[in-house]
Design an enzyme around this catalytic site. Structure first.
Site, PDB file in Angstrom:
ATOM      1  N   CYS A  47       0.831  -1.213   0.000  1.00 16.97           N
ATOM      2  CA  CYS A  47       0.000   0.000   0.000  1.00 16.97           C
ATOM      3  C   CYS A  47       0.863   1.259   0.000  1.00 16.97           C
ATOM      4  CB  CYS A  47      -0.913  -0.047   1.227  1.00 16.97           C
ATOM      5  SG  CYS A  47      -1.787   1.481   1.574  1.00 16.97           S
ATOM      6  N   CYS A  50       0.058   3.768   2.798  1.00 16.23           N
ATOM      7  CA  CYS A  50       0.562   3.236   4.076  1.00 16.23           C
ATOM      8  C   CYS A  50       2.043   3.564   4.231  1.00 16.23           C
ATOM      9  CB  CYS A  50       0.379   1.716   4.133  1.00 16.23           C
ATOM     10  SG  CYS A  50      -1.324   1.145   3.992  1.00 16.23           S
TER      11      CYS A  50
END
Length: 131
Positions: A47, A50
Site C-alpha cells: 500500500c 501506508c
C-alpha cells in the site's frame, strides 16, 4: 517534523512503532496497558499511502512516548483486520481499555496527529480531580 527527519537521516532517530504479528499479541499489549492510548496502524506492505504515512507515525511515536504505537500487516493478519472491521488501507485505530475510540481511514496525517493529541487529553494520569 523537520527535527525528527533530520535525526532519522543521521541515524539518531528510533521509532517507537512496534510491529505486531498476531491478534493474540495485540490483545496482550492491550491487556497489559488498559488505561493507555494505543494507536494501531493497520497497513499492507503493498500500500503506497501506508508507506507515506509510516514516517508520520514514527515521528508521533517519538514525540508522544506515553502513547503505545503498534503496526500490523492486516493484509496478512486477517483476524486483526476482521476484529477492527478494516475496509481500506491504511486504517489507524485509537484504542483504550479494549474500546475503539475512533479511526482515521486513508492517508490523513493531520487527522492522525489531531486524534493522537485529542485522545492524549484523556490520559488518566493527566486528569485532575476537582473538589
Amino acid at each position: 517534523r523537520v527535527l525528527f527527519r533530520s535525526l532519522k537521516s543521521n541515524g539518531l532517530f528510533k521509532s517507537a512503532v512496534r510491529p505486531v504479528g498476531s491478534k493474540q499479541l495485540v490483545d496482550r499489549v492491550l491487556d497489559a496497558n488498559p488505561d493507555s492510548l494505543v494507536v494501531l496502524d493497520l497497513y499492507a506492505s503493498w500500500c503506497g499511502p501506508c508507506k507515506r504515512l509510516a514516517p508520520v507515525l514514527d515521528d508521533l511515536s517519538v514525540s508522544h512516548p506515553s502513547v503505545i504505537f503498534l503496526k500490523v500487516d492486516a493484509d496478512k493478519e486477517r483476524t486483526v483486520a476482521a476484529e477492527y472491521n478494516l475496509d481500506s488501507f491504511p486504517t489507524i485505530v485509537f484504542i483504550r481499555n479494549h474500546k475503539v475510540l475512533t479511526k482515521v481511514i486513508g492517508y490523513d496525517p493531520e487527522g492522525v496527529e489531531r486524534e493522537v493529541n485529542g485522545n492524549m487529553l484523556m490520559e488518566p494520569d493527566t486528569l485532575v480531580e476537582v473538589n
